[in-house]
Design an enzyme around this catalytic site. Sequence first.
Site, PDB file in Angstrom:
ATOM      1  N   PHE A 161      -7.815   1.187   1.238  1.00 28.22           N
ATOM      2  CA  PHE A 161      -7.564   1.177  -0.201  1.00 28.22           C
ATOM      3  C   PHE A 161      -7.367  -0.261  -0.655  1.00 28.22           C
ATOM      4  O   PHE A 161      -6.525  -0.976  -0.120  1.00 28.22           O
ATOM      5  CB  PHE A 161      -6.335   2.012  -0.577  1.00 28.22           C
TER       6      PHE A 161
ATOM      7  N   ASP B  27      -5.910  -7.377   3.761  1.00 27.75           N
ATOM      8  CA  ASP B  27      -5.281  -6.952   2.514  1.00 27.75           C
ATOM      9  C   ASP B  27      -3.847  -6.553   2.857  1.00 27.75           C
ATOM     10  O   ASP B  27      -3.595  -5.467   3.376  1.00 27.75           O
ATOM     11  CB  ASP B  27      -6.070  -5.776   1.918  1.00 27.75           C
TER      12      ASP B  27
ATOM     13  N   LYS C 197       2.164  -6.096  -5.000  1.00 26.98           N
ATOM     14  CA  LYS C 197       3.299  -5.159  -4.928  1.00 26.98           C
ATOM     15  C   LYS C 197       4.659  -5.845  -4.911  1.00 26.98           C
ATOM     16  O   LYS C 197       5.173  -6.204  -5.954  1.00 26.98           O
ATOM     17  CB  LYS C 197       3.104  -4.202  -3.743  1.00 26.98           C
TER      18      LYS C 197
HETATM   19  C1  LIG Z   1      -1.599  -0.886  -4.073  1.00 31.47           C
HETATM   20  C2  LIG Z   1      -2.668  -1.565  -3.269  1.00 31.47           C
HETATM   21  C3  LIG Z   1      -3.695  -2.292  -3.900  1.00 31.47           C
HETATM   22  C4  LIG Z   1      -3.848  -2.340  -5.395  1.00 31.47           C
HETATM   23  O1  LIG Z   1      -2.823  -3.053  -6.005  1.00 31.47           O
HETATM   24  P1  LIG Z   1      -2.689  -3.015  -7.613  1.00 31.47           P
HETATM   25  O2  LIG Z   1      -1.573  -3.968  -7.891  1.00 31.47           O
HETATM   26  O3  LIG Z   1      -2.381  -1.601  -7.983  1.00 31.47           O
HETATM   27  O4  LIG Z   1      -3.984  -3.463  -8.170  1.00 31.47           O
HETATM   28  C5  LIG Z   1      -4.598  -2.953  -3.099  1.00 31.47           C
HETATM   29  N1  LIG Z   1      -4.515  -2.917  -1.756  1.00 31.47           N
HETATM   30  C6  LIG Z   1      -3.547  -2.229  -1.125  1.00 31.47           C
HETATM   31  C7  LIG Z   1      -3.491  -2.235   0.372  1.00 31.47           C
HETATM   32  C8  LIG Z   1      -2.592  -1.515  -1.858  1.00 31.47           C
HETATM   33  O5  LIG Z   1      -1.653  -0.810  -1.223  1.00 31.47           O
END
Ligand SMILES: *Cc1c(COP(=O)(O)O)cnc(C)c1O
Length: 390
Positions: A132, A217, A246
Amino acid sequence: MNTFEIFDKYVIANYKRFPVSLVRGEGTYVWDEKGVRYMDFFPGWGCNMLGHCPKPVVDAVCRQMQELIHVPNSWYMPKQGKWAQMLSERGFGGKCFFCNSGTEANEAAIKLMRMYGSGQKRYKIITFEGGFHGRTMGSVSATAQPKYHEGLGPMLAGFVPAPYNDLEAVKSLVDDETVGIMLEPIQGEGGVNVPSEEFLKGLRELCDQNGLLLHFDEVQTGCGRTGEWFCYQGTGVIPDLMTLAKSVCGGIAAGVLMVKEEYAPYLRPGMHAATFGGNPVAAAAGIATIEMIEQENLLENAKKIGAHFQERFQELKSQSDLVKDVRGKGVMVGVELNVEGADVVQKCMERGLLINCTHGTVIRLLPAMTLTEEEVDEGCDIICEVIKSM
Ligand SMILES: *Cc1c(COP(=O)(O)O)cnc(C)c1O
């Protein structure tokens, strides 16, 4: 009209919301409009890793708001520089680009990788099933989950999905046009999936042999979530790019791309920008977040309470056939059930505890790293009783 009615009339219904309207938070707890108190084991969808309204962050933001709220990146800002230095020194060195969210940080990473490969016409990025990376068109194209692509096509070309934790499959997908590999070092939304160390080491070797960039990520796993500053530090593998968001500012919106020094020039002036990126308020919050984590020894606490969560749920697993697997690291906890988890979330909420369920069957907790062991027990008692009663 009450809050729910106002939402019905004026807010686009693109979220499934619980019928609870929250107005106040403090540490481990949030209160709704009626004054009902909830213990929060999923504070801010992982953004409030210091708990609700952490005082050092609140104070830093309030002070900053009175001095300077926003100036554009056509000027220097002392706090943005200091924040970049603090992040760099706790990570693998290198440089930062600031933006406002996780998906935006990943877009910057995707653009940097493509610009790095453009001289050799390399543009493909290997991604992973169950991954994700966010909701903007680039990041959602990199998110190899068909349910997030429905009705959006055509997706951005150039992402090549591989099964997670399967090194041989990745090797077979590398070709002359591959420029990078992008993954979460622990998949969050995909079900708290922890890969083997050999897998991550193998990806690093594959990248070194083929001149590929390795992008972690760490939007969910970073900033102390796993008990290290960044998840990669517990794996023995150093990525070339890393994205954060986050919890990076203790609850204030921000995103960061961090990249090794030698690759930083690929993000050239004029090729990428974020108007609000690295603004003074976010920078003040980011600095206060790092300082609080260090002053209160919270990385250690995340390790300690993380181990306690694992113990509690391993014990539950030995007592309940409904629990299939217990996973995670630090304050990133996944409990895979043999049944759908929505009911568990609902019943915990009725008993005053907020948790999350992802991928249908995985109970996911992203609790604050500030929790005490007693608070962990208080919440775990509720989850365990709910699961045992089913
Ligand atoms: C939540 C998340 C995102 C997206 O972050 P947003 O601030 O909602 O755009 C991207 N990568 C990972 C691994 C996430 O958990």
